[in-house]
Design a protein around this motif. Structure first.
Motif, PDB file in Angstrom:
ATOM      1  N   HIS A  13       0.853  -1.192   0.000  1.00  0.00           N
ATOM      2  CA  HIS A  13       0.000   0.000   0.000  1.00  0.00           C
ATOM      3  C   HIS A  13       0.887   1.240   0.000  1.00  0.00           C
ATOM      4  O   HIS A  13       1.925   1.244   0.666  1.00  0.00           O
ATOM      5  N   VAL A  14       0.428   2.263  -0.719  1.00  0.00           N
ATOM      6  CA  VAL A  14       1.188   3.517  -0.719  1.00  0.00           C
ATOM      7  C   VAL A  14       0.251   4.612  -0.225  1.00  0.00           C
ATOM      8  O   VAL A  14      -0.273   5.422  -1.005  1.00  0.00           O
ATOM      9  N   HIS A  15      -0.029   4.593   1.069  1.00  0.00           N
ATOM     10  CA  HIS A  15      -0.925   5.604   1.635  1.00  0.00           C
ATOM     11  C   HIS A  15      -0.717   5.707   3.143  1.00  0.00           C
ATOM     12  O   HIS A  15       0.040   4.939   3.731  1.00  0.00           O
ATOM     13  N   TRP A  16      -1.391   6.654   3.750  1.00  0.00           N
ATOM     14  CA  TRP A  16      -1.360   6.849   5.204  1.00  0.00           C
ATOM     15  C   TRP A  16      -2.036   5.626   5.835  1.00  0.00           C
ATOM     16  O   TRP A  16      -2.805   4.926   5.152  1.00  0.00           O
ATOM     17  N   VAL A  58      -9.063   2.938  -9.040  1.00  0.00           N
ATOM     18  CA  VAL A  58      -8.241   3.856  -9.833  1.00  0.00           C
ATOM     19  C   VAL A  58      -7.075   4.364  -8.982  1.00  0.00           C
ATOM     20  O   VAL A  58      -7.196   4.501  -7.771  1.00  0.00           O
ATOM     21  N   GLY A  59      -5.946   4.617  -9.633  1.00  0.00           N
ATOM     22  CA  GLY A  59      -4.740   4.999  -8.885  1.00  0.00           C
ATOM     23  C   GLY A  59      -4.350   3.883  -7.947  1.00  0.00           C
ATOM     24  O   GLY A  59      -4.079   4.100  -6.771  1.00  0.00           O
ATOM     25  N   CYS A  60      -4.351   2.657  -8.475  1.00  0.00           N
ATOM     26  CA  CYS A  60      -4.305   1.446  -7.627  1.00  0.00           C
ATOM     27  C   CYS A  60      -2.941   1.166  -7.016  1.00  0.00           C
ATOM     28  O   CYS A  60      -2.809   0.230  -6.218  1.00  0.00           O
ATOM     29  N   VAL A  81      -6.486   0.350 -12.062  1.00  0.00           N
ATOM     30  CA  VAL A  81      -6.140   1.355 -13.082  1.00  0.00           C
ATOM     31  C   VAL A  81      -5.028   2.234 -12.529  1.00  0.00           C
ATOM     32  O   VAL A  81      -5.121   2.711 -11.390  1.00  0.00           O
ATOM     33  N   ASN A  82      -3.988   2.415 -13.330  1.00  0.00           N
ATOM     34  CA  ASN A  82      -2.921   3.322 -12.902  1.00  0.00           C
ATOM     35  C   ASN A  82      -2.317   4.005 -14.112  1.00  0.00           C
ATOM     36  O   ASN A  82      -2.220   3.398 -15.184  1.00  0.00           O
ATOM     37  N   ILE A  83      -1.892   5.232 -13.910  1.00  0.00           N
ATOM     38  CA  ILE A  83      -1.284   5.973 -15.014  1.00  0.00           C
ATOM     39  C   ILE A  83       0.172   5.546 -15.216  1.00  0.00           C
ATOM     40  O   ILE A  83       0.759   5.800 -16.265  1.00  0.00           O
ATOM     41  N   ARG A  86       4.777   1.069 -14.633  1.00  0.00           N
ATOM     42  CA  ARG A  86       5.750   0.328 -13.796  1.00  0.00           C
ATOM     43  C   ARG A  86       5.068  -0.170 -12.517  1.00  0.00           C
ATOM     44  O   ARG A  86       5.323  -1.274 -12.056  1.00  0.00           O
ATOM     45  N   GLN A  87       4.168   0.670 -11.962  1.00  0.00           N
ATOM     46  CA  GLN A  87       3.461   0.236 -10.749  1.00  0.00           C
ATOM     47  C   GLN A  87       2.520  -0.929 -11.070  1.00  0.00           C
ATOM     48  O   GLN A  87       2.364  -1.852 -10.273  1.00  0.00           O
ATOM     49  N   LEU A  88       1.916  -0.877 -12.266  1.00  0.00           N
ATOM     50  CA  LEU A  88       1.018  -1.973 -12.645  1.00  0.00           C
ATOM     51  C   LEU A  88       1.788  -3.283 -12.811  1.00  0.00           C
ATOM     52  O   LEU A  88       1.288  -4.357 -12.445  1.00  0.00           O
ATOM     53  N   ALA A 109      -4.044   3.669 -17.521  1.00  0.00           N
ATOM     54  CA  ALA A 109      -4.914   4.753 -18.008  1.00  0.00           C
ATOM     55  C   ALA A 109      -5.014   5.854 -16.969  1.00  0.00           C
ATOM     56  O   ALA A 109      -4.709   5.656 -15.791  1.00  0.00           O
ATOM     57  N   ASP A 110      -5.477   7.008 -17.455  1.00  0.00           N
ATOM     58  CA  ASP A 110      -5.775   8.148 -16.587  1.00  0.00           C
ATOM     59  C   ASP A 110      -7.158   7.922 -15.975  1.00  0.00           C
ATOM     60  O   ASP A 110      -8.111   7.612 -16.707  1.00  0.00           O
ATOM     61  N   ALA A 111      -7.265   8.116 -14.674  1.00  0.00           N
ATOM     62  CA  ALA A 111      -8.561   7.944 -13.997  1.00  0.00           C
ATOM     63  C   ALA A 111      -9.617   8.896 -14.540  1.00  0.00           C
ATOM     64  O   ALA A 111     -10.816   8.659 -14.364  1.00  0.00           O
ATOM     65  N   CYS A 112      -9.194   9.969 -15.187  1.00  0.00           N
ATOM     66  CA  CYS A 112     -10.150  10.936 -15.736  1.00  0.00           C
ATOM     67  C   CYS A 112     -10.556  10.601 -17.165  1.00  0.00           C
ATOM     68  O   CYS A 112     -11.309  11.371 -17.795  1.00  0.00           O
ATOM     69  N   ALA A 126     -11.044   5.087  -5.077  1.00  0.00           N
ATOM     70  CA  ALA A 126      -9.875   5.957  -5.318  1.00  0.00           C
ATOM     71  C   ALA A 126      -9.239   6.217  -3.952  1.00  0.00           C
ATOM     72  O   ALA A 126      -9.623   7.142  -3.231  1.00  0.00           O
ATOM     73  N   VAL A 127      -8.297   5.347  -3.585  1.00  0.00           N
ATOM     74  CA  VAL A 127      -7.696   5.425  -2.251  1.00  0.00           C
ATOM     75  C   VAL A 127      -6.492   6.373  -2.303  1.00  0.00           C
ATOM     76  O   VAL A 127      -5.482   6.085  -2.945  1.00  0.00           O
ATOM     77  N   GLU A 128      -6.650   7.497  -1.655  1.00  0.00           N
ATOM     78  CA  GLU A 128      -5.559   8.467  -1.478  1.00  0.00           C
ATOM     79  C   GLU A 128      -4.812   8.776  -2.774  1.00  0.00           C
ATOM     80  O   GLU A 128      -3.578   8.713  -2.823  1.00  0.00           O
ATOM     81  N   CYS A 129      -5.551   9.071  -3.829  1.00  0.00           N
ATOM     82  CA  CYS A 129      -4.891   9.385  -5.105  1.00  0.00           C
ATOM     83  C   CYS A 129      -5.591  10.514  -5.867  1.00  0.00           C
ATOM     84  O   CYS A 129      -4.999  11.094  -6.780  1.00  0.00           O
TER      85      CYS A 129
END
Ligand SMILES: C[S@@+](CC[C@H](N)C(=O)[O-])C[C@H]1O[C@@H](n2cnc3c(N)ncnc32)[C@H](O)[C@@H]1O
Length: 263
Positions: A13-16, A58-60, A81-83, A86-88, A109-112, A126-129
């Protein structure tokens, strides 16, 4: 990620994190990893995910939230989904659905601008992204488009109170602010979220301020920052800003969920 402690803390995980109580000493990376897992769970539970749901995260990041859902729910279809491809790649290598019948997919992809058909998902997460996205309004419109009637959107974000807005706007303009956390837009107040959601056609279904449950993350980040090489200064400054504003009650960490009206 060569630093074993950083890898243990942020490899999934990359979040608080979400902490039930303040630890007596600065948290270890294993404790932080557990708190990070708990935060994911708090967000996806706010979306009331059920067996059989189709979920798009999104921003997974490294896929930790989807792994968490896949371990607890059956017959789910999980798409990360991630922009950043490399993270995917790392997410696909690390993430295994632990229950039979679950399906996993990854989209760069872009979440937008989601490469998904209309009304195909039960849940968007959309967790902390969201603060990295080019435009929150476009993201809300995309989430609404891909959700089925009755579908849910859940997210977590740093939500400023009105008086902090000049400072968060200025922090976003400071060139150093793009150093460690990248482009961060912390200008969306609770009132603005309500307006965005209403404009997109969502009905609010959940709103929880969990700021106090995130505070033990700050001493942990302070302990790691000397290891960040030339990003140390920007990491320290940005984290300090968030910590001071959070401790003063000016920046709130919130979990929000919304429902697309319908079935
Ligand atoms: C702080 S990380 C959170 C990762 C993950 N949600 C988690 O909680 O572990 C932010 C993530 O958002 C992704 N991201 C940034 N901008 C994006 C965009 N426009 N579309 C999709 N993903 C994006 C980043 O690549 C990164 O993985």
């Amino acid at each position: 990620m060569e630093d074993a402690e950083i890898c243990e803390a942020f490899g999934r995980h990359v979040h608080w994190g979400y902490w039930d109580r303040e630890p007596e000493q600065a948290p270890t990376s294993a404790e932080f990893a557990r708190a990070a897992e708990r935060l994911s769970r708090e967000v996806w539970e706010a979306a009331a995910i059920r067996d059989g749901d189709r979920v798009v995260d999104v921003g997974c990041g490294f896929g930790g939230t989807l792994a968490s859902i896949g371990a607890q729910r059956s017959g789910v279809s999980l798409t990360g989904v991630n922009i950043d491809h490399r993270q995917l790649t790392r997410a696909a290598r690390l993430t295994k659905t632990t229950r039979a019948g679950n399906m996993l997919a990854w989209l760069c992809a872009d979440a937008c601008a989601l490469p998904l058909a209309d009304a195909v998902c039960d849940v968007v997460l959309a967790v902390e992204c969201i603060f990295h996205f080019p435009d929150r309004r476009r993201f809300f419109a995309e989430a609404w488009r891909v959700l089925k009637p009755g579908g849910r959107l859940a997210l977590s974000d740093f939500v400023p109170v009105g008086v902090l807005l000049p400072a968060t706007a200025a922090a976003g303009l400071w060139p150093g602010s793009r150093g460690f956390y990248g482009k961060v837009d912390m200008c969306c107040t609770a009132r603005r979220y309500a307006k965005l959601a209403a404009e997109a056609g969502f009905v609010p279904s959940f709103d929880r301020d969990i700021t106090r449950h995130t505070l033990p993350t700050y001493p942990f980040l302070r302990r790691l920052s000397p290891r960040l090489g030339n990003l140390r200064l920007s990491a320290t400054m940005e984290t300090l800003f968030a910590e001071l504003a959070s401790r003063l009650g000016l920046l709130r960490y919130r979990i929000l969920a919304f429902r697309k009206p319908g079935d």
